[in-house]
Scaffold this motif. Structure first.
Motif, PDB file in Angstrom:
ATOM      1  N   LEU A 134     -53.802 -22.193  47.153  1.00  0.00           N
ATOM      2  CA  LEU A 134     -53.416 -21.212  48.152  1.00  0.00           C
ATOM      3  C   LEU A 134     -53.162 -19.888  47.452  1.00  0.00           C
ATOM      4  O   LEU A 134     -53.176 -19.795  46.234  1.00  0.00           O
ATOM      5  CB  LEU A 134     -52.145 -21.650  48.879  1.00  0.00           C
ATOM      6  CG  LEU A 134     -52.241 -22.934  49.689  1.00  0.00           C
ATOM      7  CD1 LEU A 134     -50.869 -23.310  50.222  1.00  0.00           C
ATOM      8  CD2 LEU A 134     -53.197 -22.735  50.844  1.00  0.00           C
ATOM      9  N   THR A 135     -52.898 -18.876  48.220  1.00  0.00           N
ATOM     10  CA  THR A 135     -52.589 -17.583  47.633  1.00  0.00           C
ATOM     11  C   THR A 135     -51.171 -17.532  47.092  1.00  0.00           C
ATOM     12  O   THR A 135     -50.833 -16.617  46.372  1.00  0.00           O
ATOM     13  CB  THR A 135     -52.775 -16.466  48.673  1.00  0.00           C
ATOM     14  OG1 THR A 135     -51.957 -16.755  49.800  1.00  0.00           O
ATOM     15  CG2 THR A 135     -54.230 -16.354  49.095  1.00  0.00           C
ATOM     16  N   LEU A 136     -50.351 -18.507  47.443  1.00  0.00           N
ATOM     17  CA  LEU A 136     -48.987 -18.564  46.929  1.00  0.00           C
ATOM     18  C   LEU A 136     -48.927 -19.527  45.751  1.00  0.00           C
ATOM     19  O   LEU A 136     -49.659 -20.503  45.701  1.00  0.00           O
ATOM     20  CB  LEU A 136     -48.035 -19.046  48.021  1.00  0.00           C
ATOM     21  CG  LEU A 136     -47.894 -18.112  49.207  1.00  0.00           C
ATOM     22  CD1 LEU A 136     -47.029 -18.767  50.271  1.00  0.00           C
ATOM     23  CD2 LEU A 136     -47.290 -16.800  48.791  1.00  0.00           C
TER      24      LEU A 136
ATOM     25  N   PHE B   9     -46.367 -15.869  55.415  1.00  0.00           N
ATOM     26  CA  PHE B   9     -46.178 -14.857  54.380  1.00  0.00           C
ATOM     27  C   PHE B   9     -46.945 -13.580  54.724  1.00  0.00           C
ATOM     28  O   PHE B   9     -46.432 -12.478  54.563  1.00  0.00           O
ATOM     29  CB  PHE B   9     -46.626 -15.394  53.016  1.00  0.00           C
ATOM     30  CG  PHE B   9     -46.483 -14.396  51.914  1.00  0.00           C
ATOM     31  CD1 PHE B   9     -45.239 -14.140  51.363  1.00  0.00           C
ATOM     32  CD2 PHE B   9     -47.584 -13.704  51.429  1.00  0.00           C
ATOM     33  CE1 PHE B   9     -45.094 -13.203  50.349  1.00  0.00           C
ATOM     34  CE2 PHE B   9     -47.449 -12.774  50.418  1.00  0.00           C
ATOM     35  CZ  PHE B   9     -46.196 -12.518  49.877  1.00  0.00           C
ATOM     36  N   LYS B  10     -48.144 -13.716  55.232  1.00  0.00           N
ATOM     37  CA  LYS B  10     -48.937 -12.540  55.592  1.00  0.00           C
ATOM     38  C   LYS B  10     -48.334 -11.787  56.770  1.00  0.00           C
ATOM     39  O   LYS B  10     -48.572 -10.594  56.925  1.00  0.00           O
ATOM     40  CB  LYS B  10     -50.377 -12.939  55.905  1.00  0.00           C
ATOM     41  CG  LYS B  10     -51.121 -13.370  54.663  1.00  0.00           C
ATOM     42  CD  LYS B  10     -52.539 -13.762  54.963  1.00  0.00           C
ATOM     43  CE  LYS B  10     -53.223 -14.200  53.676  1.00  0.00           C
ATOM     44  NZ  LYS B  10     -54.603 -14.587  53.893  1.00  0.00           N
TER      45      LYS B  10
ATOM     46  N   CYS C 170     -51.167 -30.293  47.639  1.00  0.00           N
ATOM     47  CA  CYS C 170     -51.262 -28.862  47.435  1.00  0.00           C
ATOM     48  C   CYS C 170     -52.683 -28.486  47.052  1.00  0.00           C
ATOM     49  O   CYS C 170     -53.185 -28.921  46.034  1.00  0.00           O
ATOM     50  CB  CYS C 170     -50.283 -28.417  46.357  1.00  0.00           C
ATOM     51  SG  CYS C 170     -50.119 -26.649  46.251  1.00  0.00           S
TER      52      CYS C 170
ATOM     53  N   CYS D 159     -46.614 -24.865  46.792  1.00  0.00           N
ATOM     54  CA  CYS D 159     -46.973 -25.490  48.062  1.00  0.00           C
ATOM     55  C   CYS D 159     -46.056 -26.683  48.258  1.00  0.00           C
ATOM     56  O   CYS D 159     -46.034 -27.579  47.431  1.00  0.00           O
ATOM     57  CB  CYS D 159     -48.430 -25.927  48.053  1.00  0.00           C
ATOM     58  SG  CYS D 159     -48.913 -26.742  49.572  1.00  0.00           S
TER      59      CYS D 159
ATOM     60  N   THR E 155     -47.509 -23.255  58.329  1.00  0.00           N
ATOM     61  CA  THR E 155     -48.523 -22.731  57.415  1.00  0.00           C
ATOM     62  C   THR E 155     -47.934 -21.507  56.731  1.00  0.00           C
ATOM     63  O   THR E 155     -48.040 -20.384  57.223  1.00  0.00           O
ATOM     64  CB  THR E 155     -49.818 -22.380  58.179  1.00  0.00           C
ATOM     65  OG1 THR E 155     -50.175 -23.489  58.994  1.00  0.00           O
ATOM     66  CG2 THR E 155     -50.945 -22.056  57.220  1.00  0.00           C
TER      67      THR E 155
ATOM     68  N   ASP F 231     -51.746  -6.587  54.781  1.00  0.00           N
ATOM     69  CA  ASP F 231     -52.025  -8.031  54.687  1.00  0.00           C
ATOM     70  C   ASP F 231     -52.047  -8.657  56.077  1.00  0.00           C
ATOM     71  O   ASP F 231     -52.918  -9.470  56.398  1.00  0.00           O
ATOM     72  CB  ASP F 231     -50.972  -8.743  53.840  1.00  0.00           C
ATOM     73  CG  ASP F 231     -51.128  -8.498  52.358  1.00  0.00           C
ATOM     74  OD1 ASP F 231     -52.184  -7.987  51.936  1.00  0.00           O
ATOM     75  OD2 ASP F 231     -50.178  -8.830  51.620  1.00  0.00           O
TER      76      ASP F 231
ATOM     77  N   ASP G  47     -48.608 -19.761  54.062  1.00  0.00           N
ATOM     78  CA  ASP G  47     -49.409 -18.629  53.594  1.00  0.00           C
ATOM     79  C   ASP G  47     -49.695 -17.646  54.732  1.00  0.00           C
ATOM     80  O   ASP G  47     -49.740 -16.440  54.510  1.00  0.00           O
ATOM     81  CB  ASP G  47     -50.696 -19.079  52.900  1.00  0.00           C
ATOM     82  CG  ASP G  47     -51.580 -19.944  53.759  1.00  0.00           C
ATOM     83  OD1 ASP G  47     -51.045 -20.730  54.572  1.00  0.00           O
ATOM     84  OD2 ASP G  47     -52.808 -19.860  53.615  1.00  0.00           O
TER      85      ASP G  47
ATOM     86  N   GLN H 206     -55.350 -10.210  58.126  1.00  0.00           N
ATOM     87  CA  GLN H 206     -55.359 -11.578  58.645  1.00  0.00           C
ATOM     88  C   GLN H 206     -55.703 -11.589  60.131  1.00  0.00           C
ATOM     89  O   GLN H 206     -56.490 -12.427  60.585  1.00  0.00           O
ATOM     90  CB  GLN H 206     -54.010 -12.263  58.405  1.00  0.00           C
ATOM     91  CG  GLN H 206     -53.939 -13.678  58.906  1.00  0.00           C
ATOM     92  CD  GLN H 206     -54.881 -14.615  58.171  1.00  0.00           C
ATOM     93  OE1 GLN H 206     -55.187 -14.418  56.998  1.00  0.00           O
ATOM     94  NE2 GLN H 206     -55.339 -15.639  58.858  1.00  0.00           N
TER      95      GLN H 206
END
Length: 123
Positions: free
Chosen positions: A8-10, A113-114, A5, A13, A108, A57, A110, A61
């Motif tokens: 990350l933005t979260l 999530f975006k 890990c 991981c 992936t 978001d 993150d 991206q």
């Protein structure tokens, strides 16, 4: 599977982000726990409340990845997108298909999530 890990933005991981390889199928006899966690996390995204921030978001991206090309399509998506057009946008040869498919193949989270804004409307 070795789970590493990096920041990350979260806050969590559970996927190997070092040496990411694309996958279109899984061997559940060796990757069962990763599969279950991935399914739970994508289900959570589906249930999250939509906000304008989730759309921004995703747009941010897309612009980050496609700095020089696809600008017009991204701007058109931002200004004209309606949820009834989700399949049309996805099946069009554009940034959405390329980015979302790669995020799912590489798991992936993150990036997935975006894309929660679009993912929720597409499923």
């Amino acid at each position: 599977m070795k789970i590493i890990c990096k920041q990350l933005t979260l806050p969590i991981c559970i996927f190997d982000i070092v040496g990411i390889e694309e996958k279109s199928s899984k061997d559940l006899s060796t990757e069962q726990s990763t599969f279950v966690w991935f399914e739970l996390l994508t289900d959570l995204l589906f249930r999250m409340k939509q906000t304008e921030k989730s759309k921004l978001d995703m747009i941010e991206q897309c612009r980050l990845v496609y700095k020089d090309n696809e600008k017009e399509k991204i701007t058109k998506f931002q200004t004209t997108y309606k949820s009834v057009d989700a399949i049309r946008w996805y099946t069009d040869d554009s940034f959405l298909y390329k980015l979302l498919n790669k995020a799912f193949r590489t798991e992936t989270f993150d990036i997935i999530f975006k894309f929660r804004f679009f993912y929720q409307r597409f499923t």
